[in-house]
Design a protein around this motif. Structure first.
Motif, short mmCIF file in Angstrom:
data_model
loop_
_atom_site.label_atom_id
_atom_site.label_comp_id
_atom_site.label_asym_id
_atom_site.label_seq_id
_atom_site.Cartn_x
_atom_site.Cartn_y
_atom_site.Cartn_z
N VAL A 261 49.69 -23.94 16.56
CA VAL A 261 50.12 -25.03 17.44
C VAL A 261 48.96 -26.00 17.65
O VAL A 261 47.81 -25.71 17.35
N ASP A 262 49.31 -27.18 18.17
CA ASP A 262 48.32 -28.13 18.68
C ASP A 262 48.41 -28.10 20.19
O ASP A 262 49.50 -28.21 20.75
N ALA A 263 47.26 -27.96 20.85
CA ALA A 263 47.22 -27.90 22.31
C ALA A 263 46.55 -29.15 22.84
O ALA A 263 45.50 -29.58 22.35
N TRP A 264 47.18 -29.75 23.87
CA TRP A 264 46.61 -30.96 24.48
C TRP A 264 45.50 -30.54 25.44
O TRP A 264 45.72 -29.90 26.46
N TYR A 265 44.27 -30.89 25.08
CA TYR A 265 43.11 -30.45 25.86
C TYR A 265 42.02 -31.51 25.76
O TYR A 265 41.72 -32.01 24.67
N TYR A 283 51.48 -20.02 27.81
CA TYR A 283 50.96 -19.33 26.63
C TYR A 283 49.44 -19.27 26.71
O TYR A 283 48.80 -20.14 27.32
N ALA A 284 48.88 -18.26 26.09
CA ALA A 284 47.44 -18.24 25.81
C ALA A 284 47.25 -18.67 24.37
O ALA A 284 47.92 -18.16 23.47
N VAL A 285 46.38 -19.64 24.16
CA VAL A 285 46.13 -20.17 22.82
C VAL A 285 44.68 -19.86 22.43
O VAL A 285 43.75 -20.13 23.21
N TYR A 294 42.53 -20.25 26.04
CA TYR A 294 42.93 -20.95 27.26
C TYR A 294 44.44 -20.84 27.44
O TYR A 294 45.18 -20.64 26.48
N GLU A 295 44.86 -21.03 28.69
CA GLU A 295 46.28 -21.01 28.99
C GLU A 295 46.83 -22.44 28.99
O GLU A 295 46.17 -23.37 29.46
N PHE A 296 48.07 -22.59 28.47
CA PHE A 296 48.71 -23.90 28.42
C PHE A 296 50.18 -23.76 28.79
O PHE A 296 50.80 -22.72 28.55
N LEU A 297 50.72 -24.84 29.35
CA LEU A 297 52.15 -24.92 29.59
C LEU A 297 52.87 -25.23 28.27
O LEU A 297 52.27 -25.75 27.33
N GLU A 300 52.49 -28.67 27.04
CA GLU A 300 51.16 -29.07 26.57
C GLU A 300 50.90 -28.64 25.12
O GLU A 300 49.80 -28.82 24.62
N LEU A 301 51.93 -28.08 24.49
CA LEU A 301 51.80 -27.65 23.10
C LEU A 301 52.79 -28.41 22.22
O LEU A 301 53.82 -28.88 22.69
N ARG A 302 52.45 -28.50 20.95
CA ARG A 302 53.37 -29.05 19.95
C ARG A 302 53.21 -28.24 18.68
O ARG A 302 52.11 -27.69 18.41
N PRO A 303 54.24 -28.14 17.86
CA PRO A 303 54.09 -27.44 16.58
C PRO A 303 53.03 -28.13 15.72
O PRO A 303 52.99 -29.35 15.62
N HIS A 304 52.17 -27.34 15.12
CA HIS A 304 51.15 -27.91 14.25
C HIS A 304 51.79 -28.38 12.94
O HIS A 304 52.63 -27.69 12.36
N GLN A 305 51.40 -29.58 12.51
CA GLN A 305 51.94 -30.16 11.29
C GLN A 305 50.80 -30.60 10.38
O GLN A 305 49.76 -31.05 10.85
N GLU A 306 51.04 -30.47 9.09
CA GLU A 306 50.07 -30.91 8.08
C GLU A 306 50.73 -31.98 7.21
O GLU A 306 51.92 -31.89 6.88
N LEU A 307 49.94 -32.99 6.83
CA LEU A 307 50.41 -34.04 5.94
C LEU A 307 50.13 -33.60 4.51
O LEU A 307 48.99 -33.65 4.03
N ILE A 308 51.15 -33.12 3.81
CA ILE A 308 51.02 -32.59 2.46
C ILE A 308 51.81 -33.48 1.50
O ILE A 308 53.02 -33.65 1.65
#
Length: 487
Positions: A261-265, A283-285, A294-297, A300-308
């Motif tokens: 995931v990507d966490a907003w921090y 969640y704990a990330v 760290y803990e996040f709501l 505050e998370l989004r699915p991690h994406q890669e540009l392939i």
């Protein structure tokens, strides 16, 4: 003084200049001392470092970093001029318009009173009164006396003349023009990756505001500001560290264990993976680069994406090479001085457990000590390995000779070199290898001795390899051959 449109004041690297900036009220522009970091581009963009303006940022471990602000400004707008030195032998009269140095820059004002000991009381912007010494007062010069320093960029052209046997001439004008489309036109929203120490691998929202060439893009951040909080931070970024905004994925169901995931921090997006699913949509990330959790709501998370291949692929949709990668057995490390790898083991201590195949060290898995079991053995809970029924984190007894403390974080904002020993994050652990080849866009081909394979990794998935020998960390060793677990 040059006339408008001349090039007598072209700047070069190291020149002292002053840069015009507006204050919050916008009424009193300020000239801030700066240094030119390079020569202006053909479009008039100049990289500058301010002498008196600083930016403070905090790393994830809470350390404050203070450094001089750098910016990119356009000289064609006429917003800079050579530094005008204070005039020590010049006296100023009441009512005279002057410039005074106040709060890190030269500001327009008016002398209200001449004081003793070469001091003046100056009114800035008709509102703020300051008392300054004579060395901080100089003659006011209107902005028009400091014209633009560069000609507008001229379009280059060449002439080709063709002549036939009938003495007929045909003149063809060939204008130089780039045929390659601009991937990020001005105004394009993007994300910019940071490799600065303490921010390695994080992404920040920004907007493209210019460019130097095909490899450098000028961006203005949405969430990062200058130290004075007056305006958004503007920086020049490598094109390899700029990408379009990933598409929004509305994740209605809960994230899964170990999902990337990507966490907003700290005003940006940091890549990690879910290490615990908590109550209340929390969640704990775990961040493998910094070995932190760290803990996040959920929000505050989004699915991690890669540009392939110019297409966005979410991590939970990417095909997996192995649904259940093999888990190598624990390996005991040997030292010449005996069992001196770990001392002073305490509950809650972060450690790494050595795993390998056929006595050959391949992977370090992060874990936490839960407590002693018997002499020389401890109960640990892995931070990234699950039980066979996927019902929680794996707990097991580990011999002290199979563990070491987590290595100190040595982030490398610069590229690794061929033959550098590195650890690569893969399959929930750090696999030990060696840089085989450096590639574009901060990517590397890494060779693994255990599997005799070469795998490609991004810079932020690597760390400098370190060995813990007799209680001392050793790093930075280059080798041309392999090494075994008998360190």
């Amino acid at each position: 003084m040059s006339t408008h449109g001349s090039c007598n004041h072209d700047f070069k690297k190291g020149d002292e200049i002053e840069v015009l900036r507006k204050t919050d009220d916008g009424d009193v522009p300020v000239w801030f001392p700066a240094t030119a970091m390079n020569s202006p581009s053909p479009e008039g963009t100049l990289h500058v470092k301010f002498t008196t303006l600083y930016m403070e940022r905090y790393s994830k471990d809470g350390r404050r970093k203070r450094k001089k602000i750098r910016d990119y400004v356009n000289v064609i707008d006429g917003v800079r001029r050579p530094v005008t030195q204070a005039e020590p032998h010049r006296s100023f009269a009441v009512g005279e318009e002057v410039e005074t140095f106040h709060e890190n820059g030269w500001r327009r004002g008016e002398v209200k009173e001449v004081l003793e000991n070469s001091m003046y009381k100056v009114v800035i912007g008709g509102a703020v009164e300051v008392v300054v010494e004579k060395s901080r007062v100089r003659v006011y010069r209107d902005r028009s006396s400091f014209p633009s320093t560069l000609d507008p960029p001229q379009e280059k052209s060449s002439h080709l003349v063709l002549q036939s046997n009938k003495r007929t001439k045909l003149r063809i004008v060939c204008k130089s023009r780039s045929l390659r489309p601009d991937p990020f036109p001005n105004g394009t929203p993007v994300e910019v990756r940071s490799y600065e120490e303490g921010y390695q691998g994080s992404w920040y929202a920004a907007m493209v505001v210019g460019s130097i060439d095909e490899t450098k893009i000028l961006v203005q951040y949405e969430t990062l500001k200058t130290d004075d909080e007056m305006q958004p931070l503007v920086e020049m970024a490598d094109a390899s560290n700029v990408r379009p905004l990933p598409p929004t994925i509305h994740r209605m169901d809960r994230f899964k264990m170990h999902e990337e995931v990507d966490a907003w921090y700290n005003d940006g997006w940091w890549v990690g993976h879910v290490s615990k699913i908590l109550g209340g949509l929390k969640y704990a990330v775990y961040f493998w680069i910094t070995n932190e959790e760290y803990e996040f709501l959920h929000s505050e998370l989004r699915p991690h994406q890669e540009l392939i291949n110019e297409k966005w692929v979410a991590s939970f949709l990417r095909p997996k090479l192995l649904e259940k990668p093999p888990r190598p057995e624990k390996v005991k490390l040997q030292t010449g001085g005996g069992r001196t790898l770990m001392v002073g083991l305490l509950r809650g201590l972060k450690v790494e457990i050595a795993h390998g195949e056929n006595g050959f060290l391949t992977t370090w898995y992060p874990a936490v000590i839960l407590g002693p079991v018997n002499k020389g053995k401890y109960l640990v809970e892995y931070r990234t390995l699950k039980t066979t029924d996927n019902n929680g984190l794996l707990k097991e007894e580990v011999d002290v000779m199979s563990m070491r403390p987590c290595p100190p974080i040595i982030q490398s904002p610069n590229q690794f070199q061929v033959n550098d020993r590195v650890d690569a994050w893969d399959f929930n652990g750090w696999q030990t290898g060696q840089v085989f080849k450096t590639m574009k866009e901060f990517k590397y081909a890494v060779y693994f001795w255990a599997t005799k394979s070469v795998v490609e990794y991004r810079h932020d998935y690597l760390r400098l390899h370190q060995d813990f020998i007799d209680g001392v960390w050793n790093h930075g060793v280059k080798e041309d051959g392999c090494f075994s677990c008998n360190i």
